[in-house]
Design a protein around this motif. Structure first.
Motif, short mmCIF file in Angstrom:
data_model
loop_
_atom_site.label_atom_id
_atom_site.label_comp_id
_atom_site.label_asym_id
_atom_site.label_seq_id
_atom_site.Cartn_x
_atom_site.Cartn_y
_atom_site.Cartn_z
N ALA A 95 49.40 35.51 38.27
CA ALA A 95 48.09 36.11 38.04
C ALA A 95 47.81 36.20 36.54
O ALA A 95 46.69 35.92 36.08
N SER A 96 48.83 36.57 35.80
CA SER A 96 48.67 36.69 34.35
C SER A 96 48.32 35.33 33.74
O SER A 96 47.43 35.21 32.90
N LEU A 97 49.05 34.30 34.18
CA LEU A 97 48.80 32.94 33.67
C LEU A 97 47.38 32.51 34.02
O LEU A 97 46.66 31.96 33.17
N ASP A 98 47.00 32.79 35.26
CA ASP A 98 45.67 32.42 35.71
C ASP A 98 44.60 33.09 34.84
O ASP A 98 43.67 32.44 34.36
N ALA A 99 44.76 34.39 34.63
CA ALA A 99 43.79 35.13 33.81
C ALA A 99 43.76 34.57 32.40
O ALA A 99 42.69 34.41 31.80
N GLN A 100 44.92 34.25 31.90
CA GLN A 100 45.03 33.72 30.53
C GLN A 100 44.29 32.39 30.42
O GLN A 100 43.55 32.15 29.47
N LEU A 101 44.52 31.53 31.42
CA LEU A 101 43.88 30.20 31.38
C LEU A 101 42.37 30.30 31.53
O LEU A 101 41.62 29.57 30.89
#
Lengths: 286, 109
Positions: free
Chosen positions: B84-90
């Motif tokens: 989720a964190s990676l997704d939000a970051q991207l």
């Protein structure tokens, strides 16, 4: 030749990590640097990482991960000891005792050093606030004349707290020459303070003798004129020592017994500042 | 978004942390595999010290988790929170990139 850091150097860098960190990641990092050709940049990176790990000790791995750790090849001191994290109480107690003793030793050394430093500094602190060695108020000229009216005609005024004679110079010179003159209001530079400690061996110099108007020390007969200059007789090598004197804003005569001027060396009758009415070798009759 | 903060407060480790998350998004990898993977897809070399500083931080934040060690190597896996964190970051980077493209149309070609 030195294209790559040697393996011991790399192991050393890994050892720079905190213990808890090495328990958790040490094997992995070792295997990583074995798998991969480690460059100098990587070594530097490892050292920086070790600094980082020590700076952020809260990043040290948590005990909950103990379950998935591989068994250690090196036997752990206590069977109950997990690989990292919460330490059982027994080894902690041993470590604490050693640390405690070391800390107490350090504290003891620090305390002794502090005492030594404090004592040394206190030694340099001026101890004298008043009395001999400090500033001594005598009183106004009027006070002095009230206590001893003949101070105006040149008789030395003895001030015991300062162990000194206060001399009214112009009047004293006239007195010693046998031409009594009254100087009832001398200024500060007309005052002279003679320390009553004989510069020979420290005996107290007695009062002015009536007939010669000189000082002769009873111990060894050193004789001084009314301004404290050494005359012929006696073993003292110089005249009487002097304290600084001033008159403050309130008109009070203040003797500064911390400022001492050594008396002039005895160099014969021709070198005297003041020559009185009597021969060079005349001595008070004691 | 909390996950943003999780990776946003990594300071100088933010960029390698992102690369590690991207690398782990294609499946669990051990340290050496992460380094090779990152080097191949981004051209960035991550040193071993940096890598483990990042792994420790990501692990502490619950974005990745260690798996059973295989011989001396331990693979790491992206957690749901990490994904989720990676997704939000991207998404955030994507938004930023589109905003930049709008401002610099000349470079879009």
């Amino acid at each position: 030749m030195f294209a790559q850091p040697s393996a011991p150097l790399v192991r050393l860098a890994v050892r720079a990590y905190p213990r808890a960190w090495r328990r958790r990641y040490g094997v992995e990092i070792q295997s990583l640097v074995v798998d991969r050709q480690v460059s100098w940049a990587d070594l530097f990176d490892l050292v920086l990482g070790a600094f980082d790990a020590r700076l952020h000790s809260q990043l040290a791995p948590r005990p909950a991960l103990a379950a998935i750790l591989p068994a250690r090849s090196v036997p752990v001191p206590s069977p109950a000891l997990p690989a990292y994290g919460a330490m059982p109480s027994a080894p902690v107690a041993v470590q604490t005792r050693r640390a405690f003793l070391r800390r107490m030793l350090g504290a003891g050394i620090a305390l002794v050093s502090l005492e030594f430093l404090g004592g040394s500094l206190a030694f340099f602190w001026p101890q004298i606030r008043g009395g001999l060695g400090g500033k001594i108020a005598v009183g106004t000229i009027a006070d002095i004349l009230a206590r001893q009216p003949d101070f105006a005609t040149g008789w030395p005024y003895s001030h015991p707290p300062a162990r000194a004679f206060l001399i009214n110079v112009p009047a004293a010179e006239a007195l010693a020459l046998g031409l009594p003159t009254s100087v009832p209001n001398p200024t500060a530079d007309q005052l002279l303070v003679l320390w009553r400690k004989c510069p020979h061996l420290g005996c107290q110099v007695p009062e002015l003798c009536d007939d010669l108007k000189r000082f002769t020390c009873r111990c060894h007969g050193s004789t001084y004129n009314i301004l404290g200059e050494k005359l012929k007789n006696g073993p003292a090598a110089r005249g009487m020592d002097r304290f600084a004197v001033s008159i403050n804003a309130d008109g009070v005569v203040v003797i500064d017994s911390s400022q001492i001027t050594a008396g002039a060396l005895e160099r014969g009758p021709d070198h005297l500042v003041f020559t009185d009415a009597h021969p060079w070798d005349a001595v008070c009759p004691y | 978004m909390p996950n943003d903060q999780l990776i946003g407060d990594l300071g100088r480790f933010a960029e390698p942390a992102l690369l590690v998350l991207v690398s782990l998004s294609s499946g669990p990898k051990h340290g050496y595999a992460i380094m090779s993977d990152v080097a191949s897809f981004s051209g960035t070399r991550i040193g071993p010290g940096t890598l483990y500083a990042v792994l420790a931080r990501l692990e502490q934040r619950g974005l990745i988790e260690p798996l059973e060690a295989n011989e001396r190597r331990r693979p790491y896996r992206l957690t749901d929170g990490g994904a989720a964190s990676l997704d939000a970051q991207l998404r955030e980077m994507d938004r930023l990139m589109r905003a930049a493209r709008l401002r610099l149309p000349d470079l879009s070609g």
